[in-house]
Every structure is written in structure tokens, then in C-alpha cells.
Enzyme design. Sequence first.
Site, PDB file in Angstrom:
ATOM      1  N   LYS A  96       0.871  -1.184   0.000  1.00  0.00           N
ATOM      2  CA  LYS A  96       0.000   0.000   0.000  1.00  0.00           C
ATOM      3  C   LYS A  96       0.903   1.227   0.000  1.00  0.00           C
ATOM      4  CE  LYS A  96      -3.920   2.151   2.345  1.00  0.00           C
ATOM      5  NZ  LYS A  96      -3.468   3.523   2.106  1.00  0.00           N
ATOM      6  N   LYS A 119      -7.499  -3.395   2.605  1.00  0.00           N
ATOM      7  CA  LYS A 119      -6.241  -2.797   3.052  1.00  0.00           C
ATOM      8  C   LYS A 119      -5.910  -3.314   4.444  1.00  0.00           C
ATOM      9  CE  LYS A 119      -8.674   1.489   4.336  1.00  0.00           C
ATOM     10  NZ  LYS A 119      -8.740   2.954   4.080  1.00  0.00           N
TER      11      LYS A 119
END
Length: 293
Positions: free
Chosen positions: A43, A191
Site C-alpha cells: 500500500k 487494506k
Amino acid sequence: MLRVLLCACMVVPALAQQKSPPLLLANLYHPGIDLNDYWVSEKYDGMRAYWDGTQLKTRGGETIHAPHWFVSNWPKVPMDGELWAGRGNFAAVISTARMQKPDNRSWRQLRFMVFDLPAHGGPFNERLPALQHIVGAINVSWVQAVRQEKMASHTALREKLLAVDRSGGEGVMLHRGSSYYKAGRSDDLLKMKLHDDAEARVLAHLPGKGKHEGRLGALLVEMPNGLRFRIGTGFSDAQRAEPPDIGAWVTYRHQGFHASGLPRFASFLRIRSDMSSDGVESLHSLSSAQVSR
């Protein structure tokens, strides 16, 4: 100078005219998913950027004024990705992207990390090789396909997350291989981070005591749901001397929430100048310091 007056923030009318691109958004990772169906990538702590086939747009729909050389030879098909300048350089990305007149020297520090093809029509397992082919055809160093890999187990996934964190990264993303690109949040995209974070608006600067006398002691902030609390840790000496503006939005880390809805162990992380005073994500907001899946 510490300011303790509350501000009556104004809505920026121009934002209402922006049309946000239909982006796939992430849910939070949770145990119990079938890891075999997911691709895993880092990420990136950059700014979400959407190439609509002719120009770059922010997540909120505003135009990013990239130099002509940066986007030349890009395909006439949408690409979803992240403007990134390396780990820990989020502020530099925002500063560069918000310029009305692009600065070539600053833009040469940025990369467009491509992670999806919104208009492809196939599942992610098919979009991924198509994406890699398109990025390869562009053939410039500042456009890169995000590296995707499979994890053998949830233990391996956790080790990947820890390795990214130790290297200064923000976390990892999980993308379901069998999923089709559709706007909105779902478990098709997840995420995973070691720390939770959220946003709140600065209402007041509370004076410090002891070693912080004469400087910022804490921020009085308000969550989007109206709850108010104080953030007293996470600031550098420079930030205590020149704290975020009244009305600015800030990102804070926390360890979950109390039954009251207030965050546990909130700590200042950074200013969010990509958000306007009314909480709408904006590239040209009122603050002057510092956007993602």
C-alpha cells in the site's frame, strides 16, 4: 502563535462541480477470507490518481496538472493508480500534484504506480497481465505496474506486512483475483495496516504545560460524526511551534475505539490538505502542507 478560536468553515462551491471518478475502494482486512483468491501488493503512501484516457484526476475528480512529458504516450484507456515519490514522501507528492503550473524538477521525483484497469471488463486475474502489457508499452521509468504476489498463508501475509512496516511502508493491499472492477467499497479490495488511522478537523490549539509551555500542548479536534477529543502526542517540535491551522483536517493513528465512539490512544500523524474545510477531499484546500485507497 497559538490560536484558540473556533472557526466557522465555509463550503468551497467549486468542489460541488467536480465529478468524482467511479473508483473501486477498499474495506479493512479481516480474518476468514480465502487468501488463495487474493493478490497482495504494498500500500503506497501516495495520492490516488485516475487516468481517464486524456488527463489525470484526483479521487475527488479534480484535474492534476501533470507536465506533458509525464503523460505523453499514455493509452486512451483508463488506468487506476497512485502518484508516489517513495516511502515517507507523501507531503512531496501532494505539494507537487497541487501546482497549477507543474514544476518539472518536482515531477521528476514522482512515479505513477498503476494497479488496475477500470474499463477492461474482465476479472482482476485477466486485468493484471493486460495492465502489465500496457505499462510495458508506455516504456518509461516513471510509470510502473504495481508488483502483485500470492501469499501461501495468513502467517506469510503477516510477515509481509511487518517487512513493509519495518521499511517505512504504510501497509499492504489485497485484491480479489476473481472480482470485476466496480465502484464503491467491498471485500474485492482490502487494506491491511499495523495501525488504524482516521481524520478529524482542528477546532482549537490548546496551550502546553511544562516542557511544552508557550507551544502547542494538544489539538482539540472534531470527528466527522461530531464527536470531539484531544490529540496530544505525535507532534514534532516544529509542529508544536507551528501547529496545523484551525479548520484544517489532520490524520491521526489510533488503536480502535471506546464504547463512547472516541478513539483509543490517538496520536497525530500528518495534515490532510487534500481535504477542504467541510471534509470533502480536495487537492487545493485551505491548509498548506500535505489521498489513497
